[in-house]
Design an enzyme around this catalytic site. Structure first.
Site, PDB file in Angstrom:
ATOM      1  N   GLU A 150     -32.765   0.999  30.851  1.00 43.18           N
ATOM      2  CA  GLU A 150     -31.679   1.283  29.742  1.00 43.18           C
ATOM      3  C   GLU A 150     -32.002   0.726  28.384  1.00 43.18           C
ATOM      4  O   GLU A 150     -32.870  -0.265  28.271  1.00 43.18           O
ATOM      5  CB  GLU A 150     -30.438   0.351  30.316  1.00 43.18           C
ATOM      6  N   LEU A 152     -29.732   1.091  25.591  1.00 42.09           N
ATOM      7  CA  LEU A 152     -28.495   0.991  24.564  1.00 42.09           C
ATOM      8  C   LEU A 152     -28.521  -0.480  23.863  1.00 42.09           C
ATOM      9  O   LEU A 152     -29.537  -1.223  24.443  1.00 42.09           O
ATOM     10  CB  LEU A 152     -27.075   0.787  25.421  1.00 42.09           C
ATOM     11  N   GLU A 154     -26.510  -3.278  21.883  1.00 43.60           N
ATOM     12  CA  GLU A 154     -25.206  -3.968  21.709  1.00 43.60           C
ATOM     13  C   GLU A 154     -24.501  -3.389  20.413  1.00 43.60           C
ATOM     14  O   GLU A 154     -25.348  -3.568  19.365  1.00 43.60           O
ATOM     15  CB  GLU A 154     -25.146  -5.506  22.157  1.00 43.60           C
ATOM     16  N   LYS A 203     -39.970   0.629  29.067  1.00 44.50           N
ATOM     17  CA  LYS A 203     -38.791  -0.218  28.482  1.00 44.50           C
ATOM     18  C   LYS A 203     -39.563  -1.306  27.824  1.00 44.50           C
ATOM     19  O   LYS A 203     -39.020  -1.673  26.601  1.00 44.50           O
ATOM     20  CB  LYS A 203     -38.126  -0.564  29.577  1.00 44.50           C
ATOM     21  N   ASN A 207     -39.045  -2.138  23.697  1.00 38.72           N
ATOM     22  CA  ASN A 207     -38.708  -3.253  22.863  1.00 38.72           C
ATOM     23  C   ASN A 207     -39.867  -4.020  22.186  1.00 38.72           C
ATOM     24  O   ASN A 207     -39.369  -4.628  21.175  1.00 38.72           O
ATOM     25  CB  ASN A 207     -37.932  -4.109  24.078  1.00 38.72           C
ATOM     26  N   PHE A 248     -35.396   0.104  11.789  1.00 41.52           N
ATOM     27  CA  PHE A 248     -36.166  -0.910  12.035  1.00 41.52           C
ATOM     28  C   PHE A 248     -36.990  -1.651  11.303  1.00 41.52           C
ATOM     29  O   PHE A 248     -37.862  -2.236  11.585  1.00 41.52           O
ATOM     30  CB  PHE A 248     -36.714  -1.030  13.770  1.00 41.52           C
ATOM     31  N   CYS A 259     -32.606  -9.914  24.450  1.00 39.07           N
ATOM     32  CA  CYS A 259     -33.645  -8.880  24.861  1.00 39.07           C
ATOM     33  C   CYS A 259     -35.090  -8.965  24.262  1.00 39.07           C
ATOM     34  O   CYS A 259     -35.937  -8.984  25.017  1.00 39.07           O
ATOM     35  CB  CYS A 259     -33.074  -7.359  25.169  1.00 39.07           C
ATOM     36  N   LYS A 319     -26.071 -10.154  15.878  1.00 36.84           N
ATOM     37  CA  LYS A 319     -25.880  -8.979  15.004  1.00 36.84           C
ATOM     38  C   LYS A 319     -24.444  -8.683  14.819  1.00 36.84           C
ATOM     39  O   LYS A 319     -23.654  -9.120  15.612  1.00 36.84           O
ATOM     40  CB  LYS A 319     -26.873  -7.918  15.595  1.00 36.84           C
TER      41      LYS A 319
HETATM   42  P1  NAD Z   1     -25.337  -9.885  31.448  1.00 38.19           P
HETATM   43  O1  NAD Z   1     -25.824 -11.335  31.667  1.00 38.19           O
HETATM   44  O2  NAD Z   1     -24.329  -9.572  30.439  1.00 38.19           O
HETATM   45  O3  NAD Z   1     -24.782  -9.372  33.024  1.00 38.19           O
HETATM   46  C1  NAD Z   1     -25.154  -9.738  34.187  1.00 38.19           C
HETATM   47  C2  NAD Z   1     -24.295  -9.661  35.245  1.00 38.19           C
HETATM   48  O4  NAD Z   1     -24.689  -9.535  36.351  1.00 38.19           O
HETATM   49  C3  NAD Z   1     -23.356 -10.997  35.152  1.00 38.19           C
HETATM   50  O5  NAD Z   1     -22.027 -10.503  35.028  1.00 38.19           O
HETATM   51  C4  NAD Z   1     -23.731 -11.662  36.326  1.00 38.19           C
HETATM   52  O6  NAD Z   1     -22.665 -12.586  36.902  1.00 38.19           O
HETATM   53  C5  NAD Z   1     -23.810 -10.576  37.299  1.00 38.19           C
HETATM   54  N1  NAD Z   1     -25.014 -11.133  38.400  1.00 38.19           N
HETATM   55  C6  NAD Z   1     -25.897 -11.754  38.572  1.00 38.19           C
HETATM   56  N2  NAD Z   1     -26.292 -11.945  39.779  1.00 38.19           N
HETATM   57  C7  NAD Z   1     -25.628 -10.991  40.522  1.00 38.19           C
HETATM   58  C8  NAD Z   1     -25.578 -10.559  41.968  1.00 38.19           C
HETATM   59  N3  NAD Z   1     -26.490 -11.163  42.982  1.00 38.19           N
HETATM   60  N4  NAD Z   1     -24.836  -9.850  42.154  1.00 38.19           N
HETATM   61  C9  NAD Z   1     -24.015  -9.218  41.357  1.00 38.19           C
HETATM   62  N5  NAD Z   1     -24.025  -9.388  40.109  1.00 38.19           N
HETATM   63  C10 NAD Z   1     -24.937 -10.468  39.769  1.00 38.19           C
HETATM   64  O7  NAD Z   1     -26.571  -8.922  31.260  1.00 38.19           O
HETATM   65  P2  NAD Z   1     -26.867  -7.714  30.481  1.00 38.19           P
HETATM   66  O8  NAD Z   1     -27.197  -7.976  29.092  1.00 38.19           O
HETATM   67  O9  NAD Z   1     -25.827  -6.748  30.810  1.00 38.19           O
HETATM   68  O10 NAD Z   1     -28.250  -7.394  30.932  1.00 38.19           O
HETATM   69  C11 NAD Z   1     -28.618  -6.989  32.101  1.00 38.19           C
HETATM   70  C12 NAD Z   1     -30.161  -6.282  32.265  1.00 38.19           C
HETATM   71  O11 NAD Z   1     -30.074  -5.028  31.387  1.00 38.19           O
HETATM   72  C13 NAD Z   1     -31.135  -7.368  31.804  1.00 38.19           C
HETATM   73  O12 NAD Z   1     -32.188  -7.043  32.666  1.00 38.19           O
HETATM   74  C14 NAD Z   1     -31.399  -6.979  30.421  1.00 38.19           C
HETATM   75  O13 NAD Z   1     -32.702  -7.211  30.021  1.00 38.19           O
HETATM   76  C15 NAD Z   1     -31.170  -5.394  30.643  1.00 38.19           C
HETATM   77  N6  NAD Z   1     -30.805  -4.771  29.163  1.00 38.19           N
HETATM   78  C16 NAD Z   1     -29.767  -5.466  28.390  1.00 38.19           C
HETATM   79  C17 NAD Z   1     -29.303  -4.858  27.315  1.00 38.19           C
HETATM   80  C18 NAD Z   1     -28.435  -5.515  26.536  1.00 38.19           C
HETATM   81  O14 NAD Z   1     -28.262  -4.802  25.171  1.00 38.19           O
HETATM   82  N7  NAD Z   1     -27.695  -6.302  26.843  1.00 38.19           N
HETATM   83  C19 NAD Z   1     -29.731  -3.593  26.844  1.00 38.19           C
HETATM   84  C20 NAD Z   1     -30.828  -2.910  27.859  1.00 38.19           C
HETATM   85  C21 NAD Z   1     -31.109  -3.523  29.083  1.00 38.19           C
HETATM   86  C1  UGA Z   2     -32.371  -4.002  21.656  1.00 35.74           C
HETATM   87  C2  UGA Z   2     -32.950  -2.475  21.415  1.00 35.74           C
HETATM   88  O1  UGA Z   2     -32.621  -2.108  20.336  1.00 35.74           O
HETATM   89  C3  UGA Z   2     -32.282  -1.775  22.614  1.00 35.74           C
HETATM   90  O2  UGA Z   2     -32.844  -0.430  22.497  1.00 35.74           O
HETATM   91  C4  UGA Z   2     -32.500  -2.317  23.951  1.00 35.74           C
HETATM   92  O3  UGA Z   2     -31.827  -1.614  24.860  1.00 35.74           O
HETATM   93  C5  UGA Z   2     -31.817  -3.702  23.958  1.00 35.74           C
HETATM   94  O4  UGA Z   2     -32.443  -4.637  23.020  1.00 35.74           O
HETATM   95  C6  UGA Z   2     -32.306  -4.537  25.205  1.00 35.74           C
HETATM   96  O5  UGA Z   2     -33.153  -4.045  25.965  1.00 35.74           O
HETATM   97  O6  UGA Z   2     -31.312  -5.493  25.613  1.00 35.74           O
HETATM   98  P1  UGA Z   2     -30.207  -5.187  20.671  1.00 35.74           P
HETATM   99  O7  UGA Z   2     -30.813  -6.529  20.801  1.00 35.74           O
HETATM  100  O8  UGA Z   2     -28.766  -4.977  21.234  1.00 35.74           O
HETATM  101  O9  UGA Z   2     -30.878  -3.858  21.248  1.00 35.74           O
HETATM  102  O10 UGA Z   2     -29.953  -4.796  19.376  1.00 35.74           O
HETATM  103  P2  UGA Z   2     -30.860  -4.393  18.039  1.00 35.74           P
HETATM  104  O11 UGA Z   2     -30.090  -3.742  17.154  1.00 35.74           O
HETATM  105  O12 UGA Z   2     -32.086  -3.934  18.391  1.00 35.74           O
HETATM  106  O13 UGA Z   2     -30.890  -5.684  17.272  1.00 35.74           O
HETATM  107  C7  UGA Z   2     -31.856  -6.744  17.700  1.00 35.74           C
HETATM  108  C8  UGA Z   2     -32.115  -7.827  16.577  1.00 35.74           C
HETATM  109  O14 UGA Z   2     -32.888  -7.348  15.722  1.00 35.74           O
HETATM  110  C9  UGA Z   2     -30.933  -8.219  15.833  1.00 35.74           C
HETATM  111  O15 UGA Z   2     -31.000  -9.655  15.826  1.00 35.74           O
HETATM  112  C10 UGA Z   2     -31.091  -7.572  14.512  1.00 35.74           C
HETATM  113  O16 UGA Z   2     -30.471  -8.226  13.499  1.00 35.74           O
HETATM  114  C11 UGA Z   2     -32.528  -7.597  14.377  1.00 35.74           C
HETATM  115  N1  UGA Z   2     -33.007  -6.255  13.609  1.00 35.74           N
HETATM  116  C12 UGA Z   2     -32.726  -5.130  13.822  1.00 35.74           C
HETATM  117  C13 UGA Z   2     -33.618  -6.730  12.461  1.00 35.74           C
HETATM  118  O17 UGA Z   2     -33.862  -7.914  12.037  1.00 35.74           O
HETATM  119  N2  UGA Z   2     -34.045  -5.724  11.529  1.00 35.74           N
HETATM  120  C14 UGA Z   2     -34.022  -4.305  11.960  1.00 35.74           C
HETATM  121  O18 UGA Z   2     -34.372  -3.544  10.989  1.00 35.74           O
HETATM  122  C15 UGA Z   2     -33.242  -4.011  13.180  1.00 35.74           C
END
Ligand code: NAD
Ligand code: UGA
Length: 429
Positions: A150, A152, A154, A203, A207, A248, A259, A319
């Site tokens: 993924e 995306l 936040e 992935k 990042n 960025f 992340c 952020k």
């Molecule tokens: P999160 O902590 O918000 O959510 C994880 C969820 O999984 C929690 O609700 C937790 O209770 C649940 N969980 C844990 N163990 C479980 C189980 N055994 N069965 C069912 N549910 C269970 O995490 P997130 O930010 O959504 O990230 C999830 C994954 O996606 C991570 O690997 C992260 O690196 C990746 N990721 C996150 C983002 C992001 O922006 N947050 C973007 C891309 C990828």
């Molecule tokens: C980041 C990646 O952008 C996503 O593609 C990825 O899926 C995700 O991590 C993940 O794997 O969880 P996110 O952490 O939600 O997304 O937010 P970003 O917009 O990337 O910002 C991350 C941090 O970098 C923030 O603290 C932001 O303030 C900082 N940032 C971003 C900077 O300092 N400078 C920039 O130019 C951009």
């Protein structure tokens, strides 16, 4: 676009899981969500959304009839063959990825040749191969495995789901990859099909590259401060090169979030564990840690010793447009300032409740004007829109001192200076 489509299961209803679930429900799938957190599932069953993500509550509400929430896998397994896994993979003390939640899910998978485990969680390269080995040892070798990382962000997660730059699908020749590709078809996004290991590495590399870009521009900003150049102009000039691109390249107080920190460290350790020293990533991490602390030196230069000084922190979330406090730069800054004896007050329009869970002792204000009242200095850490439109005249009248440090280069220095305040950005000459 709500014609009936393949039902799916989503295991883990955090930021990624809920957005994935709501997104596919909006595209017409019945979605069976599972989480071990009973309180979270109870909230979702009541129609409450446990996280702040713009547009998510509305998307869940408008597709509520296709979204089902449970604490066990039964319904997901009974009604869907594609089981998306989006559980957390936080860092361990060693900095490696903690895969315990992933392994719990693997152990709970149905013994089935019909189901597909679709990995959305970010996992080290090689995880898919080892999961397939574990499944085979458990006599479940017929369960298909697809990596679908993924990307995306936040704060713009719904938009990122609906209009992804690309969808990456890794399968080792398994036709299950086609089913995942079909699910994403309505988005009309570029789809890259690879093997599982390459999808996992894409992935981590994405990042790590984004984090490298940020640390690079932060170092350029630091040199700008010594040489009188303005990093905003430098970033614009550099970013106009199509080979580099403008995104960025915003200098600031370092990257935060759950992340970048964990994935850069996980990639560095993945390399180290296989005998390769990834030098560049060591520097990316170190630059980021130092960047979070540089604000303290700026404050000391202007105010002298910080003991007893009132410092107002504008913004706590890592952020804008999120309540996520994981890895936020504000955590390091607040702790460093308190260690110097400063009196820290903070305000965030959305993330205060989350911040309180991590920093219960911090003094929280109820508004931007409240937090700056009597402050010797104001530090902007998160560029929430409401801070950009503050009346700096009113801020100046409320403050005790005059120093404003703009940790995100988000303010207009002339407007701040016109209010009689002293403006300092990051690398702005
Ligand atoms: P999160 O902590 O918000 O959510 C994880 C969820 O999984 C929690 O609700 C937790 O209770 C649940 N969980 C844990 N163990 C479980 C189980 N055994 N069965 C069912 N549910 C269970 O995490 P997130 O930010 O959504 O990230 C999830 C994954 O996606 C991570 O690997 C992260 O690196 C990746 N990721 C996150 C983002 C992001 O922006 N947050 C973007 C891309 C990828
Ligand atoms: C980041 C990646 O952008 C996503 O593609 C990825 O899926 C995700 O991590 C993940 O794997 O969880 P996110 O952490 O939600 O997304 O937010 P970003 O917009 O990337 O910002 C991350 C941090 O970098 C923030 O603290 C932001 O303030 C900082 N940032 C971003 C900077 O300092 N400078 C920039 O130019 C951009």
């Amino acid at each position: 676009m709500t014609q009936s489509r393949e039902p799916i299961g989503v295991i883990g209803t955090g930021y990624v899981g809920l957005v994935t679930a709501a997104g596919f429900a909006a595209l017409g799938s019945e979605v069976f969500c599972v989480d071990v957190d009973e309180a979270k599932i109870a909230q979702l069953q009541r129609g409450e959304v446990p996280i702040y993500e713009p547009g998510l509550a509305e998307l869940i509400a408008s597709n509520g009839e296709r979204l089902h929430f449970a604490t066990t896998l039964d319904d997901a397994v009974a009604h869907s063959r594609l089981l998306f896994v989006s559980v957390g993979t936080p860092p361990t003390y060693s900095g490696d990825a903690d895969l315990s939640a992933v392994h719990d899910v693997v152990d709970a998978m149905p013994r089935s040749g019909d189901h597909v485990l679709v990995m959305k969680s970010t996992v080290p390269c090689g995880t898919g191969r080892s999961i397939k080995r574990v499944l085979a040892e458990q006599g479940n070798g017929a369960l298909a495995y697809v990596s679908c990382p993924e990307f995306l962000k936040e704060g713009s997660a719904i938009e990122d789901f609906m209009r992804p730059d690309r969808v990456v699908i890794g399968d080792d020749g398994d036709p299950a990859g086609d089913a995942v590709a079909a699910l994403y078809e309505p988005l009309e996004a570029p789809v890259l099909r690879t093997d599982v290991a390459s999808a996992e590495m894409i992935k981590l590399a994405a990042n790590a590259f984004l984090a490298t870009k940020i640390s690079f521009i932060n170092e350029i900003a630091n040199v700008c401060e010594e040489t009188g150049a303005n990093v905003l102009d430098v970033a614009e000039g550099v970013g106009l090169d199509a080979r580099i691109g403008p995104k960025f390249l915003q200098a600031g107080v370092g990257y935060g979030g759950s992340c970048f920190t964990k994935d850069v460290s996980a990639l560095k350790l993945l390399a180290a564990n296989s005998g390769y020293h990834f030098q560049l990533l060591g520097a990316v991490i170190e630059v980021n840690e130092l960047q979070k602390r540089r604000v303290v030196a700026k404050l000391q230069r202007e105010l002298g010793a910080l003991a007893g000084k009132r410092i107002a922190v504008l913004g706590l979330a890592f952020k804008p447009n999120t309540d996520d406090m994981r890895g936020a730069s504000s955590l390091v800054l607040a702790a460093r300032l308190e260690a110097e004896g400063a009196l820290v007050r903070a305000y965030d329009p959305v993330a205060t409740d989350e911040a309180r869970k991590i920093m219960p002792e911090l003094d929280y204000a109820t508004s931007a004007l409240d937090v700056v009242t009597e402050a010797d200095a104001v530090v902007l850490i998160t560029e929430w829109p409401e801070f950009l439109s503050l009346s700096w005249q009113a801020v100046a009248e409320a403050m005790h001192g005059t120093l404003v440090i703009d940790g995100r280069n988000a303010l207009d220095p002339e407007v701040v200076r016109a209010a009689g305040l002293t403006y300092q950005g990051i690398g702005r000459g």
